[in-house]
Design a protein around this motif. Structure first.
Motif, PDB file in Angstrom:
ATOM      1  N   ILE A  21       0.855  -1.203   0.000  1.00  0.00           N
ATOM      2  CA  ILE A  21       0.000   0.000   0.000  1.00  0.00           C
ATOM      3  C   ILE A  21       0.885   1.244   0.000  1.00  0.00           C
ATOM      4  O   ILE A  21       1.690   1.439   0.909  1.00  0.00           O
ATOM      5  N   VAL A  22       0.750   2.071  -1.040  1.00  0.00           N
ATOM      6  CA  VAL A  22       1.452   3.362  -1.015  1.00  0.00           C
ATOM      7  C   VAL A  22       0.464   4.525  -1.027  1.00  0.00           C
ATOM      8  O   VAL A  22       0.817   5.643  -0.704  1.00  0.00           O
ATOM      9  N   ARG A  23      -0.808   4.239  -1.407  1.00  0.00           N
ATOM     10  CA  ARG A  23      -1.863   5.246  -1.533  1.00  0.00           C
ATOM     11  C   ARG A  23      -1.575   6.163  -2.724  1.00  0.00           C
ATOM     12  O   ARG A  23      -0.442   6.362  -3.123  1.00  0.00           O
ATOM     13  N   GLY A  24      -2.648   6.708  -3.283  1.00  0.00           N
ATOM     14  CA  GLY A  24      -2.510   7.473  -4.518  1.00  0.00           C
ATOM     15  C   GLY A  24      -2.281   8.962  -4.324  1.00  0.00           C
ATOM     16  O   GLY A  24      -2.273   9.722  -5.291  1.00  0.00           O
ATOM     17  N   LEU A  25      -2.111   9.391  -3.087  1.00  0.00           N
ATOM     18  CA  LEU A  25      -1.981  10.829  -2.821  1.00  0.00           C
ATOM     19  C   LEU A  25      -0.683  11.041  -2.040  1.00  0.00           C
ATOM     20  O   LEU A  25      -0.334  10.224  -1.194  1.00  0.00           O
ATOM     21  N   ASP A  26       0.010  12.146  -2.336  1.00  0.00           N
ATOM     22  CA  ASP A  26       1.379  12.310  -1.813  1.00  0.00           C
ATOM     23  C   ASP A  26       1.482  12.703  -0.344  1.00  0.00           C
ATOM     24  O   ASP A  26       2.547  12.645   0.235  1.00  0.00           O
ATOM     25  N   TYR A  27       0.369  13.153   0.260  1.00  0.00           N
ATOM     26  CA  TYR A  27       0.535  13.759   1.593  1.00  0.00           C
ATOM     27  C   TYR A  27       0.719  12.758   2.739  1.00  0.00           C
ATOM     28  O   TYR A  27       0.977  13.147   3.867  1.00  0.00           O
ATOM     29  N   TYR A  28       0.589  11.470   2.462  1.00  0.00           N
ATOM     30  CA  TYR A  28       0.614  10.510   3.564  1.00  0.00           C
ATOM     31  C   TYR A  28       1.991  10.327   4.202  1.00  0.00           C
ATOM     32  O   TYR A  28       3.020  10.416   3.534  1.00  0.00           O
ATOM     33  N   THR A  29       1.974  10.091   5.497  1.00  0.00           N
ATOM     34  CA  THR A  29       3.168   9.753   6.271  1.00  0.00           C
ATOM     35  C   THR A  29       2.762   8.651   7.249  1.00  0.00           C
ATOM     36  O   THR A  29       1.593   8.538   7.605  1.00  0.00           O
ATOM     37  N   LYS A  30       3.729   7.871   7.683  1.00  0.00           N
ATOM     38  CA  LYS A  30       3.476   6.815   8.684  1.00  0.00           C
ATOM     39  C   LYS A  30       2.300   5.899   8.293  1.00  0.00           C
ATOM     40  O   LYS A  30       2.270   5.371   7.204  1.00  0.00           O
ATOM     41  N   THR A  31       1.289   5.800   9.183  1.00  0.00           N
ATOM     42  CA  THR A  31       0.232   4.802   8.973  1.00  0.00           C
ATOM     43  C   THR A  31      -0.642   5.102   7.753  1.00  0.00           C
ATOM     44  O   THR A  31      -1.148   6.216   7.607  1.00  0.00           O
ATOM     45  N   VAL A  32      -0.842   4.095   6.911  1.00  0.00           N
ATOM     46  CA  VAL A  32      -1.856   4.184   5.853  1.00  0.00           C
ATOM     47  C   VAL A  32      -2.724   2.930   5.935  1.00  0.00           C
ATOM     48  O   VAL A  32      -2.256   1.889   6.393  1.00  0.00           O
ATOM     49  N   PHE A  33      -3.970   3.038   5.524  1.00  0.00           N
ATOM     50  CA  PHE A  33      -4.857   1.870   5.628  1.00  0.00           C
ATOM     51  C   PHE A  33      -5.926   1.883   4.548  1.00  0.00           C
ATOM     52  O   PHE A  33      -6.274   2.942   4.009  1.00  0.00           O
ATOM     53  N   GLU A  34      -6.397   0.690   4.233  1.00  0.00           N
ATOM     54  CA  GLU A  34      -7.472   0.543   3.256  1.00  0.00           C
ATOM     55  C   GLU A  34      -8.433  -0.538   3.725  1.00  0.00           C
ATOM     56  O   GLU A  34      -8.001  -1.570   4.236  1.00  0.00           O
ATOM     57  N   PHE A  35      -9.706  -0.283   3.571  1.00  0.00           N
ATOM     58  CA  PHE A  35     -10.731  -1.291   3.837  1.00  0.00           C
ATOM     59  C   PHE A  35     -11.195  -1.820   2.480  1.00  0.00           C
ATOM     60  O   PHE A  35     -11.644  -1.045   1.639  1.00  0.00           O
ATOM     61  N   ILE A  36     -11.061  -3.130   2.308  1.00  0.00           N
ATOM     62  CA  ILE A  36     -11.303  -3.731   0.998  1.00  0.00           C
ATOM     63  C   ILE A  36     -12.494  -4.671   1.073  1.00  0.00           C
ATOM     64  O   ILE A  36     -12.587  -5.483   2.004  1.00  0.00           O
ATOM     65  N   ASP A  37     -13.368  -4.598   0.074  1.00  0.00           N
ATOM     66  CA  ASP A  37     -14.451  -5.572  -0.022  1.00  0.00           C
ATOM     67  C   ASP A  37     -13.875  -6.875  -0.562  1.00  0.00           C
ATOM     68  O   ASP A  37     -13.306  -6.902  -1.653  1.00  0.00           O
ATOM     69  N   ASP A  38     -14.031  -7.924   0.229  1.00  0.00           N
ATOM     70  CA  ASP A  38     -13.427  -9.208  -0.091  1.00  0.00           C
ATOM     71  C   ASP A  38     -13.900  -9.755  -1.436  1.00  0.00           C
ATOM     72  O   ASP A  38     -13.140 -10.349  -2.183  1.00  0.00           O
ATOM     73  N   LYS A  39     -15.170  -9.539  -1.745  1.00  0.00           N
ATOM     74  CA  LYS A  39     -15.760 -10.126  -2.958  1.00  0.00           C
ATOM     75  C   LYS A  39     -15.226  -9.472  -4.221  1.00  0.00           C
ATOM     76  O   LYS A  39     -14.805 -10.143  -5.152  1.00  0.00           O
ATOM     77  N   THR A  40     -15.299  -8.131  -4.259  1.00  0.00           N
ATOM     78  CA  THR A  40     -14.949  -7.433  -5.500  1.00  0.00           C
ATOM     79  C   THR A  40     -13.496  -6.973  -5.507  1.00  0.00           C
ATOM     80  O   THR A  40     -12.967  -6.612  -6.554  1.00  0.00           O
ATOM     81  N   GLY A  41     -12.876  -6.947  -4.341  1.00  0.00           N
ATOM     82  CA  GLY A  41     -11.512  -6.439  -4.256  1.00  0.00           C
ATOM     83  C   GLY A  41     -11.450  -4.918  -4.309  1.00  0.00           C
ATOM     84  O   GLY A  41     -10.370  -4.321  -4.325  1.00  0.00           O
TER      85      GLY A  41
END
Ligand code: HAM
Length: 416
Positions: A256-276
């Motif tokens: 996970i790098v995320r699509g926006l440049d401002y992130y630092t330290k923790t990043v997270f994503e909640f993913i729907d298991d079925k569709t991804g």
């Protein structure tokens, strides 16, 4: 004449769906409000520079997806592609930095990205997002993630996976970027043109490239998580162990790098298991407030895609009950209609959902219409009712009729 259609990648929200949206929006707002978040609304358009500086010049969002135009005054304007930049600008511009810390903001707003339209990917879409500004503690990350998780719990949406990662801070990133350039540099000629332009400025963006060829080349690339400085490492350890203690299941996804440049330290994503599909994404962004001219101020937040949430909500939940009229007033004749206006006005004032004839239809047609609307109760105001001052309130579900005074208070007592 040809009918004009809506632009590609947009949707109409119709009455048969909007009440479900309202239901979900209220539920989510309640979750956020219980965590102390307050709503903010910011402009649909901002100066383009805000997103260039905030989201980052080398991101797909800024390079390829923004709706940007010059206004009549020659200023470059962009329809917001996301909410964080505008929220942070508003935080600074309105002196929220001097409020007690942390400042907790949420929004429910339309966003605009010129994307390849496909399932779950629109050009106008909606996000409910939350921004917690002013805490550097891992506790803020944990609360934010817990809050995000309770959105799906509240809506009874199952099978949502949480993936987390840490992408470090500017301090540890420079060492990492060196290693990443060494890795990518070996095959730079084979990467796409966009990746080539990102090599010097921001090689981490290359890891986010959607091109098949580049994805293959990226296999085996060094991961940020292996280069974290002591501070970032400790922060991430704290986040992980607090989440585990709170019985939150998660996986570490170092890609996970995320699509926006401002992130630092923790990043997270909640993913729907079925569709991804990613239904919610976020993370910490400790440098953004300063980037926009404020004092160094840590922050963390997320946004969830409302269309994607609605899709899952409708697939897994029982039908939400649409609001149906408490009462239909059938009336015919001038005097009777005037009485119906008066009764309806007073009942509505008292909070009752009333439908009445405004088409000058026959009795029979009015009954038919009341039935179609699924009205809970019906009264008829005819000559007899006017003379006697009494009315029969018919409960449409049971067929039961109860006589009452032809007066708002008496009718309310029966239908409530
Ligand atoms: P994002 O990951 O770009 O993050 O978007 C968040 C969510 O918006 C995605 O997970 C997805 O559900 C939804 N979304 C994004 N693009 C589309 C699209 N084209 N069509 C439908 N849904 C879409 C942000 O925007 C950050 N501002 C989140 C954030 C807030 N980070 C910190 N604070």
């Amino acid at each position: 004449m040809d009918m004009i259609q809506k632009p590609k990648g947009t949707k109409d929200l119709l009455p048969e769906d909007s009440y479900k949206w309202q239901f979900v929006e209220r539920k989510v707002a309640k979750v956020l409000e219980n965590y102390g978040f307050k709503e903010i609304r910011v402009p649909v358009f901002e100066y383009t520079e805000l997103f260039q500086r905030g989201v980052g010049e080398t991101t797909d969002v800024v390079q390829k997806e923004m709706y940007t135009f010059d206004d009549k005054g020659g200023r470059s304007i962009t329809l917001r592609p996301e909410g964080t930049a505008g929220a942070v600008r508003a935080y600074l511009e309105n002196g929220m930095a001097s409020k007690p810390s942390p400042v907790k903001l949420y929004y429910n707003m339309a966003m605009y990205r010129y994307e390849n339209v496909q399932k779950g990917r629109l050009r106008e879409f909606h996000q409910i997002g939350a921004e917690l500004i002013g805490s550097s503690s891992y506790l803020a990350d944990v609360d934010t993630i817990l809050m995000a998780k309770s959105i799906f719990n509240t809506l009874n949406i199952p099978n949502i996976k949480l993936n987390i990662n840490s992408i470090g801070c500017p301090k540890c990133r420079s060492e990492y970027q060196k290693k990443l350039r060494e890795f990518i540099g070996k095959n730079l000629d084979s990467y796409c043109d966009t990746c080539k332009t990102r090599f010097e400025k921001n090689p981490m963006r290359i890891l986010d490239c959607k091109e098949k060829k580049c994805k293959e080349l990226n296999v085996g690339a060094p991961m940020m998580i292996d280069y974290l400085c002591e501070e970032c490492k400790e922060h991430f350890e704290n986040v992980k162990s607090a989440l585990s203690s709170a019985n939150v299941e998660f996986e570490i996804d170092s890609s996970i790098v995320r699509g926006l440049d401002y992130y630092t330290k923790t990043v997270f994503e909640f993913i729907d298991d079925k569709t991804g599909l990613t239904v919610l994404g976020g993370g910490r962004y400790d440098g953004l407030v300063e980037e926009f001219g404020g004092a160094p101020t840590p922050a963390v937040g997320f946004a969830t895609g409302v269309e994607r949430v609605m899709e899952l909500f409708e697939a897994t939940n029982e039908q939400v009950q649409e609001n149906v009229p408490d009462l239909y007033i059938v009336s015919c004749g001038d005097k009777e209609n005037i009485k119906a206006i008066e009764i309806a006005k007073n009942l509505r004032k008292a909070g009752v959902y009333v439908e009445k004839d405004i088409m000058e239809r026959s009795f029979k047609a009015q009954f038919k219409y009341a039935d179609k609307l699924n009205c809970k109760n019906v009264i008829v105001i005819g000559e007899d009712e006017l003379t006697s001052g009494k009315v029969k309130v018919k409960n449409m579900a049971t067929g039961e009729e109860v006589e009452a005074e032809l007066a708002p208070e008496a009718i309310i007592n029966i239908i409530k």
